[in-house]
Scaffold this motif. Structure first.
Motif, PDB file in Angstrom:
ATOM      1  N   ALA A   1      36.080  41.581  45.786  1.00 60.21           N
ATOM      2  CA  ALA A   1      36.538  40.186  45.797  1.00 60.21           C
ATOM      3  C   ALA A   1      35.523  39.298  46.505  1.00 60.21           C
ATOM      4  O   ALA A   1      35.230  38.182  46.058  1.00 60.21           O
TER       5      ALA A   1
ATOM      6  N   ALA B   1      32.402  38.906  44.266  1.00 66.60           N
ATOM      7  CA  ALA B   1      32.676  38.037  43.118  1.00 66.60           C
ATOM      8  C   ALA B   1      32.780  36.577  43.550  1.00 66.60           C
ATOM      9  O   ALA B   1      32.316  35.674  42.854  1.00 66.60           O
ATOM     10  N   ALA B   2      33.396  36.366  44.724  1.00 66.15           N
ATOM     11  CA  ALA B   2      33.583  34.985  45.178  1.00 66.15           C
ATOM     12  C   ALA B   2      32.257  34.329  45.539  1.00 66.15           C
ATOM     13  O   ALA B   2      32.032  33.155  45.258  1.00 66.15           O
TER      14      ALA B   2
ATOM     15  N   ALA C   1      32.860  39.864  37.107  1.00 66.19           N
ATOM     16  CA  ALA C   1      32.348  38.549  37.512  1.00 66.19           C
ATOM     17  C   ALA C   1      31.049  38.706  38.307  1.00 66.19           C
ATOM     18  O   ALA C   1      30.118  37.905  38.171  1.00 66.19           O
TER      19      ALA C   1
ATOM     20  N   ARG D   1      42.562  43.340  38.883  1.00 68.37           N
ATOM     21  CA  ARG D   1      41.785  42.403  39.693  1.00 68.37           C
ATOM     22  C   ARG D   1      40.422  43.002  40.081  1.00 68.37           C
ATOM     23  O   ARG D   1      39.408  42.300  40.088  1.00 68.37           O
TER      24      ARG D   1
ATOM     25  N   ARG E   1      38.209  42.659  37.119  1.00 67.84           N
ATOM     26  CA  ARG E   1      37.829  41.263  36.890  1.00 67.84           C
ATOM     27  C   ARG E   1      36.740  40.841  37.879  1.00 67.84           C
ATOM     28  O   ARG E   1      35.742  40.211  37.508  1.00 67.84           O
ATOM     29  N   ASP E   2      36.905  41.195  39.153  1.00 67.10           N
ATOM     30  CA  ASP E   2      35.909  40.818  40.155  1.00 67.10           C
ATOM     31  C   ASP E   2      34.584  41.539  39.924  1.00 67.10           C
ATOM     32  O   ASP E   2      33.509  40.948  40.077  1.00 67.10           O
TER      33      ASP E   2
ATOM     34  N   ALA F   1      29.110  35.311  41.922  1.00 65.00           N
ATOM     35  CA  ALA F   1      29.429  35.454  40.497  1.00 65.00           C
ATOM     36  C   ALA F   1      28.151  35.309  39.674  1.00 65.00           C
ATOM     37  O   ALA F   1      27.422  34.325  39.809  1.00 65.00           O
TER      38      ALA F   1
END
Ligand code: ZN
Length: 231
Positions: free
Chosen positions: A212, A215-216, A175, A168, A171-172, A219
């Motif tokens: 997180a 990324a949120a 992103a 995770r 991934r973040d 992005a």
């Protein structure tokens, strides 16, 4: 020489979508200016900001300066064609002077406005070239830039602690814009250099929450221009 001869045309019709911040790692602004204007060195930046806050324009913004080198951001290479480069005169182990920060913060809004670059487009050289570059380094005050809307800073919510999870986190980070397929240690060190500069140890819940949140909210694929415009 006041201007740098070290530039070319931006390739493939690309426009600036990033601002890449650097430090010069030289003993003085004058020495850095000589290097950035020396045709034999084949390096340059659009601006050099001296320790005393003097802003020296070295390359026109619409041209491709040679500051970023190999690397990528948001899955896209040729960062030189996609960015404005700003060099901050700093030896690499000294604080950034208040007048220098003030000058940078006066310079950035016009650049972001002229090229419609969002705050998340203002990145570190180390962000796009992990393992190869560490500038502008752990002393640079990204939080202050972000408070002025000139970059971004994580604001993880209280109690939002996430368990350490390499997949995770990766991934973040990707992103947000970090390069793909980095070894975890290098990715973690690169993220911390900018967002948790005095932190060491294995991936933890704070790293997870920081990435997180970034990324949120930021992005890269939303705020930046498409990889290639259709003819
Ligand atoms: Zn650099």
């Amino acid at each position: 020489m006041n201007r740098s001869p070290n530039f070319g045309a931006r390739r493939d019709g690309l426009r600036p979508e990033l601002v890449v911040l650097h430090y010069t790692a030289m003993e003085s602004s004058a020495a850095a200016q000589r290097a950035l204007c020396d045709p034999a060195r084949e390096v340059s930046a659009h601006y050099l900001v001296s320790e005393s806050g003097e802003v020296l324009p070295l390359v026109d913004e619409d041209m491709r300066a040679w500051h970023a080198g190999a690397g990528e951001w948001a899955g896209r290479g040729d960062v030189n064609s996609r960015s404005i480069g700003i060099e901050l005169a700093n030896t690499g182990d000294a604080p950034f002077a208040a007048r220098q920060m003030a000058a940078l913060m006066a310079l950035l809004p016009g650049i972001l406005d002229r090229w419609s670059i969002p705050p998340q487009g203002v990145i570190a050289h180390s962000d796009m070239a992990p393992g190869r570059k560490i500038d502008p380094g752990p002393r640079f005050d990204w939080h202050r830039l972000a408070r002025a809307g000139l970059s971004v800073w994580p604001a993880p919510r209280d109690g939002a602690g996430l368990p350490a999870d390499e997949r995770r986190f990766r991934r973040d980070a990707e992103a947000f814009g970090y390069p793909r397929d980095l070894p975890l240690d290098l990715l973690l060190a690169t993220v911390r250099l900018r967002f948790r500069p005095r932190h060491a140890g294995p991936l933890d819940s704070q790293d997870m929450s920081v990435m997180a949140d970034l990324a949120a909210r930021f992005a890269a694929h939303e705020g930046l221009t498409p990889r290639r415009e259709r003819p």
